[in-house]
Design a protein around this motif. Structure first.
Motif, short mmCIF file in Angstrom:
data_model
loop_
_atom_site.label_atom_id
_atom_site.label_comp_id
_atom_site.label_asym_id
_atom_site.label_seq_id
_atom_site.Cartn_x
_atom_site.Cartn_y
_atom_site.Cartn_z
N GLU B 218 53.59 21.72 -4.57
CA GLU B 218 54.46 21.33 -3.45
C GLU B 218 55.05 19.94 -3.71
OE1 GLU B 218 51.54 21.99 -0.41
OE2 GLU B 218 51.79 24.17 -0.54
N GLY B 219 54.23 19.06 -4.25
CA GLY B 219 54.70 17.72 -4.59
C GLY B 219 55.78 17.76 -5.66
N LEU B 220 55.58 18.59 -6.67
CA LEU B 220 56.58 18.70 -7.74
C LEU B 220 57.91 19.22 -7.18
CD1 LEU B 220 54.47 20.24 -10.70
CD2 LEU B 220 54.87 17.83 -10.18
N MET B 221 57.83 20.23 -6.33
CA MET B 221 59.06 20.81 -5.77
C MET B 221 59.77 19.79 -4.87
SD MET B 221 58.15 24.85 -5.20
CE MET B 221 56.55 24.78 -4.43
N LYS B 222 59.00 19.08 -4.06
CA LYS B 222 59.61 18.04 -3.21
C LYS B 222 60.32 16.98 -4.06
CE LYS B 222 56.67 16.44 -0.09
NZ LYS B 222 55.41 16.31 0.72
N THR B 223 59.71 16.66 -5.18
CA THR B 223 60.29 15.64 -6.06
C THR B 223 61.61 16.12 -6.67
OG1 THR B 223 58.05 14.88 -6.56
CG2 THR B 223 59.79 14.12 -8.02
N ILE B 224 61.63 17.37 -7.11
CA ILE B 224 62.88 17.92 -7.67
C ILE B 224 63.98 17.89 -6.62
CG2 ILE B 224 63.99 20.00 -8.60
CD1 ILE B 224 61.07 20.82 -9.57
N ILE B 225 63.64 18.35 -5.42
CA ILE B 225 64.64 18.45 -4.35
C ILE B 225 65.15 17.06 -3.94
CG2 ILE B 225 64.90 19.10 -1.90
CD1 ILE B 225 62.93 21.48 -2.64
N LYS B 226 64.25 16.10 -3.99
CA LYS B 226 64.63 14.73 -3.62
C LYS B 226 65.51 14.07 -4.67
CE LYS B 226 62.12 10.31 -2.73
NZ LYS B 226 62.21 9.82 -1.35
N TYR B 227 65.17 14.24 -5.94
CA TYR B 227 65.82 13.42 -6.97
C TYR B 227 66.93 14.09 -7.76
CZ TYR B 227 62.60 9.63 -6.07
OH TYR B 227 61.92 8.61 -5.47
N ALA B 228 66.99 15.41 -7.78
CA ALA B 228 68.07 16.04 -8.57
C ALA B 228 69.44 15.59 -8.08
CB ALA B 228 67.93 17.55 -8.56
N PRO B 229 69.70 15.62 -6.77
CA PRO B 229 71.04 15.16 -6.34
C PRO B 229 71.29 13.68 -6.61
CG PRO B 229 69.63 15.79 -4.45
CD PRO B 229 68.91 16.19 -5.69
N VAL B 230 70.23 12.89 -6.59
CA VAL B 230 70.40 11.45 -6.89
C VAL B 230 70.83 11.29 -8.34
CG1 VAL B 230 69.28 9.19 -6.96
CG2 VAL B 230 68.62 10.85 -5.18
N ALA B 231 70.16 12.01 -9.24
CA ALA B 231 70.51 11.89 -10.66
C ALA B 231 71.91 12.42 -10.94
CB ALA B 231 69.48 12.65 -11.51
N MET B 232 72.34 13.42 -10.17
CA MET B 232 73.70 13.94 -10.36
C MET B 232 74.75 12.92 -9.91
SD MET B 232 73.19 17.87 -9.12
CE MET B 232 74.89 18.37 -9.36
N ALA B 233 74.45 12.27 -8.79
CA ALA B 233 75.42 11.31 -8.24
C ALA B 233 75.39 9.98 -8.98
CB ALA B 233 75.14 11.09 -6.75
#
Lengths: 389, 389
Positions: B218-233
């Protein structure tokens, strides 16, 4: 964010009926095996017989060192190292909890040192080699089964020192949750308090580090809080014992530390308590942790308590950080003292303020507390000790 | 709850400026180094020059194999293995993303096999030895940097097969988040979809396993969801890149699997898509995952979706499990198709139903889908493909 090196090569056999692999794993490292253990509970439980049978089946030569103490003493390290030198031991097998494994780590290192083993603890001698260490874990608590450090006490000097080296990292650990069915509710509670403290020492940190590791730590803490009471009420609940056992390893094997570089706080303080009063490590940590959390709470640190309270206890994220922080400390106390039923005061375990000065000075020095979550000097530590009376 | 063996010996240098350790680490394994890489983006970024400088500084002998494809082909494995045999290569250094590392793993294994490399993929030949593999990761996605498997495609047969051996586990991986600053928003999104799928494949499981591992996932998934858009932007946001990079390794290195023994679902289905249409793996997974989740939702499985929705998306735990389940699928779609902006339909990437029969049959056979979260036969897979059109 700091860089870091991740290097945790310990192989783990997790679950029931894995001991059949013990002989083959020991055999990779040598023929002459020193089996180390504590006061004999492994004989009562039948584990001793199983382990010895596997060693014999593999055709290995067995030597023994028993009587390793809780809060293991340097005298046991000396005795073990002497035996290893005399008999040409090639591999060590610790069967027990953190005390036995910690002691065995320093036996492994002291075997390659000609002076007194205590020199290694005091950093007067470097760890240059270590016998390979394998273990069969009997208590979910210290995490020694998957880390590279250990804590040794010296009865003469009343010192208790933590020291480590990657050379002491166990090669193989056997984690069978059913082995912990015989752990008493009290020891289960102390183990849970110890694990929780390991996570808290790392989690409460104002350095910027990986959020991903925070989420893992939150998961570990939730798991401890969920399953410790189950294991206390139903000692043979596999699910509870298994969760606690795997958490014990991951709470302190270094993974969750990432790039954080901060001294731990409660552990150095507790080491002084158990060095002088020989109390159970987890109990000392339970008494210290909530008061330390209280002492360190301020406008700067409140954000970490807020994250903790919302993520671990599900507190309402719309509340003020300071309110969440205070509630979360109360919930930690409730868990430790009501749910686990641990004593909450030093005075309840016959510790008074007579050694606070000496203990505080040592804790600050040995624990490098000036580099802690909230930097602590001698007076701070005395204040925290007093709050725990 | 099943027993399991945990054994992940890869050493990881995480963070900036760790390449100074590359020479010493390579040198532990040999003098003759084969550097493997892809289409040359590492030359543009300057990483190639840095790596070569370290190899030369350490006095090692350098050989090169470039041009390893996305969805790497067995022809590259053959070419690499031939070079290794001819030159007596002692250690492999993959510099790239999952494709380069996967291919390098099989080069390492095929070097010790006299027949055709494809035999290894088809399990006609066993992996008995492998050259030591080190890598410098350039893309957070597949997790190949810390696991023991790889996926290779065969252009002639249109097969794409996943195979593994502990012997192929990388010895040392260099994970520098700044290296991924040049990864495009689209590739960042595909990588995030890949990682998310890795976790989802394990998390959606009705076997009883360790709750502790669920919390980690759950922690890994939350991290992906939190940071993928940040890294894209913000492509050079260190925090986002670092979190995604470390998650990529832990999503699939085996830790979260514990004792679960279930076949993955979306990966075998996706391998058929990219085997025939050579699409980006993460994109294929993104299209498949929500429809597969929808297809597998029923009264029995809803409890897992409920846990997922509450823990990862913070959905209201007082709602009915089925309602939470449906909302959570919608949130996965929102993340993949709106937040990450990935295409959501096979028809959008010019895939029609003409190969569904063949692909479905192969996916079921190669992926052992009868043993999946919800067991799937050929018709089920065709149905899921159709839902994705």
């Amino acid at each position: 964010m700091n860089s870091f090196i991740y290097d945790i090569p310990t192989k783990v056999y997790f679950g029931e009926n894995q001991l059949g692999h013990l002989g083959e794993e020991l055999g990779r490292y040598g023929k002459k095996v020193l089996l180390t253990y504590g006061g004999g509970s492994i004989k009562k439980s039948g584990l001793y017989d199983k382990v010895v049978a596997e060693i014999k089946k593999a055709g290995l030569e067995l030597f023994e060192l028993s009587g390793i103490e809780p809060n293991p003493k340097v005298s046991s390290v000396r005795a073990g190292a002497e035996l290893c030198k005399k008999e040409g031991i090639e591999v060590l097998l610790a069967v027990g909890g953190g005390s036995v494994i910690d002691c065995t780590k320093f036996i492994g290192a002291a075997t390659f040192y000609d002076g007194d083993a205590w020199d290694i603890l005091e950093e007067k001698a470097e760890i240059t080699r270590c016998l390979p260490i394998l273990d069969v874990l009997t208590l979910a608590a210290t995490g020694s089964e998957m880390d590279s450090v250990g804590v040794i006490s010296n009865s003469e000097t009343k010192d208790k020192i933590c020291q480590g080296s990657p050379l002491m990292q166990p090669k193989v650990s056997f984690l069978d949750p059913t082995v912990t069915y015989t752990v008493s509710p009290y020891q289960t509670a102390c183990g849970a308090a110890d694990m929780l403290s390991h996570v808290i020492e790392v989690y409460f940190n104002m350095n910027k580090d990986l959020y991903m590791l925070d989420t893992v730590m939150e998961g570990l803490m939730k798991t401890i809080i969920k399953y410790a009471p189950v294991a206390m009420a139903q000692p043979d609940n596999y699910e509870a014992r298994a969760n606690l056992m795997w958490v014990s390893s991951w709470a302190i094997n270094g993974f969750v530390e990432g790039g954080k570089r901060q001294s731990w706080s409660c552990h150095p303080m507790e080491h002084e308590l158990s060095a002088i009063y020989d109390i159970t490590h987890g109990l000392g940590l339970a008494i210290l942790t909530p008061k330390w959390l209280e002492y360190c709470l301020n406008e700067t640190t409140a954000s970490k308590y807020y994250q903790f309270g919302c993520s671990v206890f599900g507190l309402d994220a719309s509340l003020e950080p300071m309110e969440v922080a205070k509630k979360s400390i109360a919930l930690v106390e409730e868990f430790l003292f009501r749910t686990l039923g641990l004593k909450s005061r030093l005075s309840e375990i016959e510790i008074d303020d007579s050694n606070f000065e000496v203990m505080a000075a040592k804790a600050v020095r040995l624990g490098n507390l000036g580099n802690a979550f909230v930097p602590l000097d001698k007076n701070d530590v005395i204040n925290i000790f007093k709050m725990c009376l």
